[in-house]
Design a protein around this motif. Sequence first.
Motif, mmCIF file in Angstrom:
data_model
loop_
_atom_site.group_PDB
_atom_site.id
_atom_site.type_symbol
_atom_site.label_atom_id
_atom_site.label_comp_id
_atom_site.label_asym_id
_atom_site.label_seq_id
_atom_site.Cartn_x
_atom_site.Cartn_y
_atom_site.Cartn_z
ATOM 1 N N LEU A 148 -10.597 -20.568 -6.221
ATOM 2 C CA LEU A 148 -9.422 -21.426 -6.327
ATOM 3 C C LEU A 148 -9.278 -22.027 -7.722
ATOM 4 C CD1 LEU A 148 -9.108 -23.265 -2.898
ATOM 5 C CD2 LEU A 148 -7.816 -21.337 -3.791
ATOM 6 N N ARG A 149 -10.383 -22.253 -8.412
ATOM 7 C CA ARG A 149 -10.294 -22.743 -9.783
ATOM 8 C C ARG A 149 -9.678 -21.681 -10.693
ATOM 9 N NH1 ARG A 149 -16.087 -25.316 -11.113
ATOM 10 N NH2 ARG A 149 -15.034 -25.888 -13.063
ATOM 11 N N LYS A 150 -9.988 -20.418 -10.453
ATOM 12 C CA LYS A 150 -9.361 -19.339 -11.215
ATOM 13 C C LYS A 150 -7.875 -19.234 -10.864
ATOM 14 C CE LYS A 150 -13.698 -16.711 -11.203
ATOM 15 N NZ LYS A 150 -14.394 -15.532 -10.650
ATOM 16 N N LEU A 151 -7.569 -19.381 -9.580
ATOM 17 C CA LEU A 151 -6.173 -19.348 -9.157
ATOM 18 C C LEU A 151 -5.385 -20.480 -9.801
ATOM 19 C CD1 LEU A 151 -4.424 -17.668 -7.123
ATOM 20 C CD2 LEU A 151 -4.885 -19.465 -5.460
ATOM 21 N N ASP A 152 -5.987 -21.650 -9.863
ATOM 22 C CA ASP A 152 -5.322 -22.795 -10.482
ATOM 23 C C ASP A 152 -5.130 -22.579 -11.981
ATOM 24 O OD1 ASP A 152 -4.199 -25.438 -10.343
ATOM 25 O OD2 ASP A 152 -6.013 -26.189 -11.300
ATOM 26 N N MET A 153 -6.085 -21.901 -12.618
ATOM 27 C CA MET A 153 -5.937 -21.592 -14.039
ATOM 28 C C MET A 153 -4.717 -20.694 -14.257
ATOM 29 S SD MET A 153 -8.612 -19.693 -16.637
ATOM 30 C CE MET A 153 -8.533 -18.152 -15.724
ATOM 31 N N LEU A 154 -4.521 -19.705 -13.393
ATOM 32 C CA LEU A 154 -3.343 -18.849 -13.486
ATOM 33 C C LEU A 154 -2.063 -19.670 -13.321
ATOM 34 C CD1 LEU A 154 -4.493 -15.776 -11.350
ATOM 35 C CD2 LEU A 154 -4.266 -15.855 -13.835
ATOM 36 N N ARG A 155 -2.082 -20.594 -12.365
ATOM 37 C CA ARG A 155 -0.897 -21.431 -12.137
ATOM 38 C C ARG A 155 -0.584 -22.274 -13.365
ATOM 39 N NH1 ARG A 155 0.139 -26.557 -11.147
ATOM 40 N NH2 ARG A 155 -2.088 -27.101 -11.105
ATOM 41 N N SER A 295 -14.040 -14.962 -6.032
ATOM 42 C CA SER A 295 -13.303 -14.047 -6.895
ATOM 43 C C SER A 295 -11.811 -14.329 -6.854
ATOM 44 C CB SER A 295 -13.561 -12.597 -6.478
ATOM 45 O OG SER A 295 -13.013 -12.353 -5.192
ATOM 46 N N CYS A 296 -11.119 -13.800 -7.852
ATOM 47 C CA CYS A 296 -9.665 -13.891 -7.912
ATOM 48 C C CYS A 296 -9.144 -12.643 -8.616
ATOM 49 C CB CYS A 296 -9.223 -15.148 -8.661
ATOM 50 S SG CYS A 296 -7.421 -15.382 -8.738
ATOM 51 N N ARG A 297 -8.156 -12.009 -8.018
ATOM 52 C CA ARG A 297 -7.558 -10.807 -8.595
ATOM 53 C C ARG A 297 -6.070 -11.036 -8.779
ATOM 54 N NH1 ARG A 297 -11.600 -9.296 -5.127
ATOM 55 N NH2 ARG A 297 -13.135 -7.820 -5.944
ATOM 56 N N ALA A 298 -5.535 -10.492 -9.848
ATOM 57 C CA ALA A 298 -4.136 -10.750 -10.188
ATOM 58 C C ALA A 298 -3.402 -9.446 -10.480
ATOM 59 C CB ALA A 298 -4.048 -11.680 -11.399
ATOM 60 N N GLN A 299 -2.085 -9.482 -10.302
ATOM 61 C CA GLN A 299 -1.224 -8.345 -10.618
ATOM 62 C C GLN A 299 0.059 -8.901 -11.240
ATOM 63 O OE1 GLN A 299 1.094 -5.525 -7.713
ATOM 64 N NE2 GLN A 299 -0.983 -4.711 -7.924
ATOM 65 N N SER A 300 0.301 -8.542 -12.483
ATOM 66 C CA SER A 300 1.463 -9.077 -13.195
ATOM 67 C C SER A 300 2.727 -8.291 -12.862
ATOM 68 C CB SER A 300 1.217 -9.034 -14.705
ATOM 69 O OG SER A 300 1.194 -7.687 -15.155
ATOM 70 N N ARG A 301 3.835 -8.864 -13.238
ATOM 71 C CA ARG A 301 5.123 -8.207 -12.995
ATOM 72 C C ARG A 301 5.188 -6.828 -13.639
ATOM 73 N NH1 ARG A 301 10.996 -10.645 -15.007
ATOM 74 N NH2 ARG A 301 12.307 -9.018 -14.057
ATOM 75 N N VAL A 302 4.703 -6.728 -14.885
ATOM 76 C CA VAL A 302 4.818 -5.450 -15.597
ATOM 77 C C VAL A 302 3.798 -4.426 -15.104
ATOM 78 C CG1 VAL A 302 5.796 -6.513 -17.653
ATOM 79 C CG2 VAL A 302 3.303 -6.272 -17.465
ATOM 80 N N PHE A 320 -5.814 -1.715 -3.265
ATOM 81 C CA PHE A 320 -6.855 -2.642 -3.702
ATOM 82 C C PHE A 320 -7.275 -2.390 -5.150
ATOM 83 C CE2 PHE A 320 -7.286 -2.847 0.912
ATOM 84 C CZ PHE A 320 -7.452 -4.200 1.131
ATOM 85 N N ASP A 321 -7.098 -1.161 -5.624
ATOM 86 C CA ASP A 321 -7.513 -0.823 -6.988
ATOM 87 C C ASP A 321 -6.482 -1.234 -8.037
ATOM 88 O OD1 ASP A 321 -9.833 0.232 -6.033
ATOM 89 O OD2 ASP A 321 -9.171 2.323 -6.095
ATOM 90 N N GLN A 322 -5.356 -1.754 -7.620
ATOM 91 C CA GLN A 322 -4.255 -2.021 -8.548
ATOM 92 C C GLN A 322 -4.229 -3.469 -9.033
ATOM 93 O OE1 GLN A 322 -1.043 -0.789 -6.012
ATOM 94 N NE2 GLN A 322 -1.315 1.388 -6.458
ATOM 95 N N TRP A 323 -5.307 -4.181 -8.806
ATOM 96 C CA TRP A 323 -5.388 -5.597 -9.177
ATOM 97 C C TRP A 323 -6.467 -5.814 -10.226
ATOM 98 C CZ3 TRP A 323 -2.406 -9.472 -6.528
ATOM 99 C CH2 TRP A 323 -1.582 -8.956 -5.519
ATOM 100 N N GLN A 324 -6.227 -6.748 -11.126
ATOM 101 C CA GLN A 324 -7.162 -7.041 -12.216
ATOM 102 C C GLN A 324 -8.049 -8.224 -11.819
ATOM 103 O OE1 GLN A 324 -5.268 -8.223 -15.848
ATOM 104 N NE2 GLN A 324 -7.192 -8.474 -16.984
ATOM 105 N N GLU A 325 -9.343 -8.040 -11.958
ATOM 106 C CA GLU A 325 -10.303 -9.107 -11.657
ATOM 107 C C GLU A 325 -10.236 -10.183 -12.743
ATOM 108 O OE1 GLU A 325 -13.391 -11.014 -9.535
ATOM 109 O OE2 GLU A 325 -12.585 -9.037 -8.999
ATOM 110 N N ILE A 326 -10.123 -11.432 -12.332
ATOM 111 C CA ILE A 326 -10.172 -12.545 -13.275
ATOM 112 C C ILE A 326 -11.645 -12.845 -13.547
ATOM 113 C CG2 ILE A 326 -9.515 -14.927 -13.735
ATOM 114 C CD1 ILE A 326 -7.171 -12.959 -13.453
#
Length: 387
Positions: A148-155, A295-302, A320-326
């Motif tokens: 959640l701390r990683k998620l908050d950093m993204l926010r 863990s936290c994984r992200a996927q950007s618009r582009v 599942f392979d289409q996300w970037q690990e933070i």
Amino acid sequence: MATQRLGLIMHGVTGRMGMNQHLIRSICAIRAQGGVTLSNGDKVMPDPILIGRNAEKMEALAKKHGIARWGTDLDKALENKDDTIFFDAGTTQMRPTLLAKAIRAGKHVYCEKPIATNLNEAVEIARLAEGSGLKHGAVQDKLFLPGLRKLDMLRRAGFFGRMLSVRLEFGYWVFEGDLQPIQRPSWNYRKEDGGGMILDMMCHWRYVLDNLFGEVKSVSCIGATHIPKRWDENDQPYEATADDAAYATCELTGHNGEPVIAQINMSWVTRVRRDDLVTFHVDGTDGSAVAGLSSCRAQSRVATPRPVWNPDEKQTMNFFDQWQEIPDSQVYDNGFKIQWEAFIRHVVENAPYKWTLPEGAKGVQLVEAALESWKDRRWVDVPALKV
């Protein structure tokens, strides 16, 4: 550099959370590291006394973890002016009474959640604490989870753009007790003993939603007791009277003023097929992310792929392979320990601290709103709470 003692009364630490997270992984760990460091470099060393009803258990627990002091007389412990903090991780039904007694004895108070079983008692004890001039806090441990701390950093970085929705999946299968041993206490499934999924977990979700995604404005919730018969610690069958699952939708006002929808599934009768025992899936106009405990994984618009719906062919994409690990940007300490250190600094040097009993009362407010929604089968507003 000086080291000062901080007397601490710890009540209810023979239970799972009180012993593992608060005693062993927080206070004992703080003592092992040499105390809590203050802003001027001085140290604060917690000196706990363990208080409980069973003298044999208290003595064994204290001896095992190198704690010199223990006892069974709470009133006597509260009379000791050298112990300035009272902590409670006992039963929720007794918590407001114990906190009030400690506040009237002049102690700063810190406690597990929920801070009460109903909103009237929660507001009453929060008001007493606010008016006392003493320091007070309620556990909000999930805010300190690495995921959640990683998620908050993204926010905070603006990664999501305009946040649209949150999907929270929580829970796992808790054995009934007939074939496999139970892994949660039986009182969790008895309403008369303070059990219930909504009471237990909505308090958590309130502070997570408010702090990370947006202030809760309304809720629609339905609970269930899916398994009506369980077996207790003595292998005896009993009637499960508390809800073991709940399904809720919350309307939030996001940090930018835009509406955010949060869907929450929480269950002790679900088998896990996801990344973790709890996952938070956040969708926004510019990106999405999924966080678990660590863990936290992200996927950007582009970087969003273009799947095509075709029920006549087997899906070839591995989503599942289409996300970037933070990545871990720091060493993440135990969340309970982090909040303990913050509360100790708050008491000793008046450091800023926002996880107070009024914040804990907000959790109970959402519990009552969710229960009312379930009972009346309708949406329930969650107004600003005045303490």
